[in-house]
Design a protein around this motif. Structure first.
Motif, mmCIF file in Angstrom:
data_model
loop_
_atom_site.group_PDB
_atom_site.id
_atom_site.type_symbol
_atom_site.label_atom_id
_atom_site.label_comp_id
_atom_site.label_asym_id
_atom_site.label_seq_id
_atom_site.Cartn_x
_atom_site.Cartn_y
_atom_site.Cartn_z
ATOM 1 N N GLN A 1 0.785 -1.260 0.131
ATOM 2 C CA GLN A 1 0.475 0.038 -0.081
ATOM 3 C C GLN A 1 0.730 1.398 0.191
ATOM 4 O O GLN A 1 1.556 1.684 1.093
ATOM 5 C CB GLN A 1 -0.190 0.354 1.221
ATOM 6 C CG GLN A 1 -1.647 0.976 1.304
ATOM 7 C CD GLN A 1 -2.183 1.191 2.409
ATOM 8 O OE1 GLN A 1 -2.398 1.267 3.188
ATOM 9 N NE2 GLN A 1 -3.996 0.347 2.267
ATOM 10 N N THR B 1 1.145 5.713 -0.383
ATOM 11 C CA THR B 1 0.867 6.715 -0.520
ATOM 12 C C THR B 1 1.615 7.462 -0.864
ATOM 13 O O THR B 1 2.901 7.490 -0.182
ATOM 14 C CB THR B 1 0.196 7.142 1.364
ATOM 15 O OG1 THR B 1 -0.021 5.567 1.859
ATOM 16 C CG2 THR B 1 -0.449 8.433 1.281
ATOM 17 N N PRO C 1 -3.643 6.554 -0.530
ATOM 18 C CA PRO C 1 -2.519 5.112 -0.265
ATOM 19 C C PRO C 1 -3.682 4.275 -1.635
ATOM 20 O O PRO C 1 -4.831 4.753 -1.610
ATOM 21 C CB PRO C 1 -3.136 5.323 0.771
ATOM 22 C CG PRO C 1 -4.702 5.103 1.972
ATOM 23 C CD PRO C 1 -4.430 6.808 0.817
ATOM 24 N N ASN D 1 -2.984 0.323 -3.605
ATOM 25 C CA ASN D 1 -3.045 -1.152 -3.206
ATOM 26 C C ASN D 1 -2.094 -1.573 -4.762
ATOM 27 O O ASN D 1 -2.801 -1.720 -5.775
ATOM 28 C CB ASN D 1 -3.322 -1.747 -2.539
ATOM 29 C CG ASN D 1 -3.935 -0.931 -1.100
ATOM 30 O OD1 ASN D 1 -3.142 -0.722 -0.177
ATOM 31 N ND2 ASN D 1 -5.808 -1.453 -0.950
ATOM 32 N N GLN E 1 3.057 -1.363 3.893
ATOM 33 C CA GLN E 1 2.155 0.159 4.192
ATOM 34 C C GLN E 1 3.868 1.209 3.741
ATOM 35 O O GLN E 1 5.245 0.830 4.522
ATOM 36 C CB GLN E 1 1.509 0.481 4.892
ATOM 37 C CG GLN E 1 0.024 0.383 5.648
ATOM 38 C CD GLN E 1 -0.503 0.487 6.145
ATOM 39 O OE1 GLN E 1 0.209 1.377 7.154
ATOM 40 N NE2 GLN E 1 -1.915 0.667 6.357
#
Length: 323
Positions: free
Chosen positions: A137, A139, A162, A164, A199
């Motif tokens: 993910q 951002t 964000p 994916n 992330q």
């Protein structure tokens, strides 16, 4: 004589059978073992052979996320593949742990595989219990676009939202941004847990070119402002109200230009020059309304500037003053 020949043939046949059985046993312990099955998968990743990767039993890209980072050109350089452990769970499944490296960064991943019967009735068949795919993910802060392992991508939600992306496990993804006015330091993310979500953020900032261009634009703009022969130049940040009567045209000059810094704006995708001090100089002859004396007003006049910057459709910055 015929008996001796028959005996030799039987012995030879027996040796061939023993050799064949031994070969089958060896292959089932190596190539067709649980660890051999996982090694074959890792080898396809190391070769960037995505077509072969997706042919391996149990490998699928069935999650709801972009598959752009599973393309051959988006894979990292997997090397130093070595078996760490192979645990027989006694239920037909194995937990197989492998070590590896991406450009010197080492990692380990545990894969769970299960036996699916025998190929040709001789060789063990295997499949992944859980597809060796994970989610990255990303951002991209302050802009929608970024690069991942050299692949140019954009968040479908826009700047600072964000998004994916599916990646094969394991994966190493280098995130960065480089454009005409923006930049971000390279960040490398290692994805090592099967089925997990990692992330990451791309910290996109104004680059030196952006700052220099705005500084040049601002100097030119303020230079035009000081050519106006009035106390309050139109559309300009400097000005000096004077209650006395002016006797000639005011003369402005710049004493200290503002030093530009560009930071992310309050709204994603915008930028701003925060409130920044500067100094102009004003010279004008004035007559006192109290006693009629004439004097020269010859002083520095401090002021501040603040600007909002957005990008137009053609990619050029649009600078808007905020007083």
């Amino acid at each position: 004589m015929e008996r001796k020949v028959l005996t030799r043939l039987l012995v030879l046949a027996g040796l061939l059978v023993v050799a064949f059985v031994g070969t089958v046993a060896t292959l089932n312990l190596t190539l067709y073992s649980a660890s051999g099955f996982v090694h074959s998968y890792l080898d396809t990743l190391a070769r960037h052979d995505v077509e072969s990767t997706l042919d391996i039993p149990g490998v699928s890209l069935d999650r709801k996320a972009s598959t752009k980072l599973t393309a051959p050109g988006a894979l990292g350089d997997l090397a130093d593949i070595h078996l760490v452990s192979d645990t027989d769970n006694r239920d037909g499944t194995h937990s197989v742990k492998y070590g590896y490296a991406f450009d010197g960064t080492k990692g380990t991943t545990t894969f769970h595989v299960e036996q699916t019967g025998a190929r040709l009735g001789l060789f063990s068949g295997w499949r992944f219990v859980e597809s060796p795919v994970s989610t990255l993910q990303v951002t991209p802060k302050n802009d929608a676009e970024f690069d991942a392992n050299g692949v140019h991508l954009a968040s479908t939600g826009g700047a600072s939202v964000p998004d994916n992306f599916l990646v094969f496990t394991p994966s190493s993804v280098e995130l960065s941004h480089s454009s005409a006015f923006l930049t971000a330091p390279k960040t490398t993310v290692l994805v090592s847990e099967v089925g997990g979500t990692v992330q990451a953020a791309v910290d996109i900032r104004a680059n030196k070119t952006f700052v220099a261009d705005v500084q040049k634009e601002l100097r030119s703009y303020l230079g035009d402002c000081v050519t106006q022969r009035v106390l309050l130049p139109t559309g300009c940040p400097m000005g000096k109200p004077i209650t006395d009567r002016i006797q000639n045209d005011p003369t402005w000059s710049m004493t200290a230009y503002p030093t530009v810094a560009i930071i992310p704006g309050s709204k994603a995708g915008t930028w701003q020059v925060p409130e920044t001090p500067a100094i102009a100089h004003l010279v004008v002859k004035v007559k006192s309304i109290f006693d009629g004396t004439i004097s020269n007003f010859d002083q520095d006049v401090p002021f501040t500037v603040r600007y909002l910057i957005t990008f137009q459709a053609n990619g050029d910055p649009l600078i808007t003053a905020q007083y």
